[in-house]
Design a protein around this motif. Structure first.
Motif, PDB file in Angstrom:
ATOM      1  N   GLY A   1      80.407  12.091  32.377  1.00 49.19           N
ATOM      2  CA  GLY A   1      79.372  11.621  33.524  1.00 49.19           C
ATOM      3  C   GLY A   1      79.119  13.298  33.484  1.00 49.19           C
TER       4      GLY A   1
ATOM      5  N   PHE B   1      77.296   1.115  39.162  1.00 47.79           N
ATOM      6  CA  PHE B   1      76.940  -0.571  37.683  1.00 47.79           C
ATOM      7  C   PHE B   1      77.653  -0.811  38.028  1.00 47.79           C
TER       8      PHE B   1
ATOM      9  N   ALA C   1      79.117   6.384  41.005  1.00 48.74           N
ATOM     10  CA  ALA C   1      78.952   5.852  39.746  1.00 48.74           C
ATOM     11  C   ALA C   1      79.267   4.625  39.572  1.00 48.74           C
TER      12      ALA C   1
ATOM     13  N   LEU D   1      73.209  15.659  40.121  1.00 46.96           N
ATOM     14  CA  LEU D   1      73.917  14.531  39.312  1.00 46.96           C
ATOM     15  C   LEU D   1      75.270  15.253  38.969  1.00 46.96           C
TER      16      LEU D   1
ATOM     17  N   PHE E   1      78.028   6.096  29.434  1.00 47.13           N
ATOM     18  CA  PHE E   1      78.116   7.618  29.813  1.00 47.13           C
ATOM     19  C   PHE E   1      78.571   7.850  28.501  1.00 47.13           C
TER      20      PHE E   1
END
Length: 352
Positions: A147, A68, A64, A182, A100
């Motif tokens: 997350g 990002f 992640a 995920l 998140f």
């Protein structure tokens, strides 16, 4: 105004977060951040073959960070844009959880709206949950909690009905299965919560069927609560067995089983029976403590006392039994789940 209340909640959330983030910006890496931050920085530099053996979770958090924070910078530099930017600094990595956190607030608002039609009240409830210590503290650290919580709540939102008589489509179950995967990539103990979502989805489907719905949705008489619960459990078991092919394949619920089955294969075959990815010496399974059994039993009692529907009561019990073998690591998310309507609305009795 009512339709935009959740966006006001987001603005308040970001305002609080900006103030606290400034305080955290000068703090050196804290506790497990000494492992997480260098690992994420290695991924941001393209070092996907670098791995710290002390890390116990899958690389979802680091992937992640790459997607990002690093990948957009790579694209800009490839286009010839010169940027004086420290790739994946400690402060930038910590700010990822604020993103998140906003997502978690919005998903919680969607779930709460199923029980609270007033948008403003639902937004206030979601904001209160987002500011609770079990989620708020981890917003400002580069940890897996926020997350993982976001993706597991997103999976719950996708896989359960939004309206009383609605049935989620197989496409929604496929999206939920992706969110489940995920969430496990962030924190593997989320496999327990995936099974919770699978169980709730099965029961919601049975409750909407003509054959099982009337029996599962009936209300017990005060004098016969005990026998009634037993009868409903038997009815639920019969429904699951009888309608298993329809639930798993026609409805698409088998997709929700793929992530936990994949994780079970990893544990049993690829990882020597260990739940954690690394540092096996300090994270070996132990016998459950008696307090965990008592806590699990208390959850079921609270559910029965507050007329909690059969599904969450039974599944919380199953979840508690599963978490015994996990040393109870999944309890952080229990606060959020119970507060979203699966337990006593007066608030949680305890959380770690």
């Amino acid at each position: 105004m009512a339709s935009t209340s959740h966006w006001y909640a987001v603005l308040l959330f970001l305002g609080f977060a900006a103030l606290v983030e400034r305080l955290f910006s000068t703090i050196e890496p804290y506790m497990d951040e000494v492992f997480h931050i260098p690992q994420a920085q290695a991924y941001c530099q393209g070092g996907f073959d670098v791995w710290d053996p002390k890390i116990t979770t899958f690389p979802g958090l680091y992937l992640a960070a790459f997607v990002f924070l690093a990948f957009p910078i790579w694209l800009l530099r490839a286009a010839g844009v010169e940027l004086d930017y420290e790739l994946c600094s400690t402060r930038a990595l910590r700010s990822l959880n604020i993103i998140f956190g906003v997502g978690t607030l919005l998903v919680m608002h969607r779930i709460i709206r199923r029980q609270e039609p007033n948008n403003a009240k639902a937004a206030a409830w979601a904001l209160t949950l987002s500011l609770s210590p079990t989620t708020w503290f981890f917003l400002f650290l580069f940890y897996t909690d926020v997350g993982g919580t976001f993706f597991i709540l997103l999976a719950f939102d996708l896989s359960t009905p939004r309206e009383p008589h609605e049935r989620p489509t197989p496409g929604r179950f496929a999206a939920a299965a992706l969110a489940c995967s995920l969430s496990i990539l962030f924190r593997q103990t989320n496999a327990v919560w995936v099974m919770f979502i699978f169980g709730v989805s099965c029961l919601r489907d049975l409750e909407g069927s003509l054959r099982w719905g009337p029996r599962l949705s009936a209300a017990p008489a005060d004098s016969a609560a005990g026998p009634f619960v037993v009868a409903q459990l038997v009815c639920l078991a019969r429904g699951l067995v009888s309608d298993a092919p329809r639930l798993l394949f026609s409805r698409g619920l088998a997709l929700l089983l793929l992530p936990p089955l994949g994780f079970a294969y990893f544990v049993a075959v690829l990882n020597g029976g260990f739940i954690v990815v690394g540092d096996h010496e300090n994270h070996s399974p132990e016998r459950p403590h008696f307090a965990m059994v008592m806590g699990c039993s208390w959850e079921v009692y609270e559910g029965a006392r507050t007329n909690l529907p059969l599904a969450p009561t039974t599944l919380i019990f199953m979840l508690g039994l599963l978490s015994l073998f996990n040393n109870g690591v999944a309890t952080r998310h229990r606060f959020v789940v119970r507060s979203l309507g699966f337990g006593n609305r007066e608030g949680p009795r305890c959380c770690d």
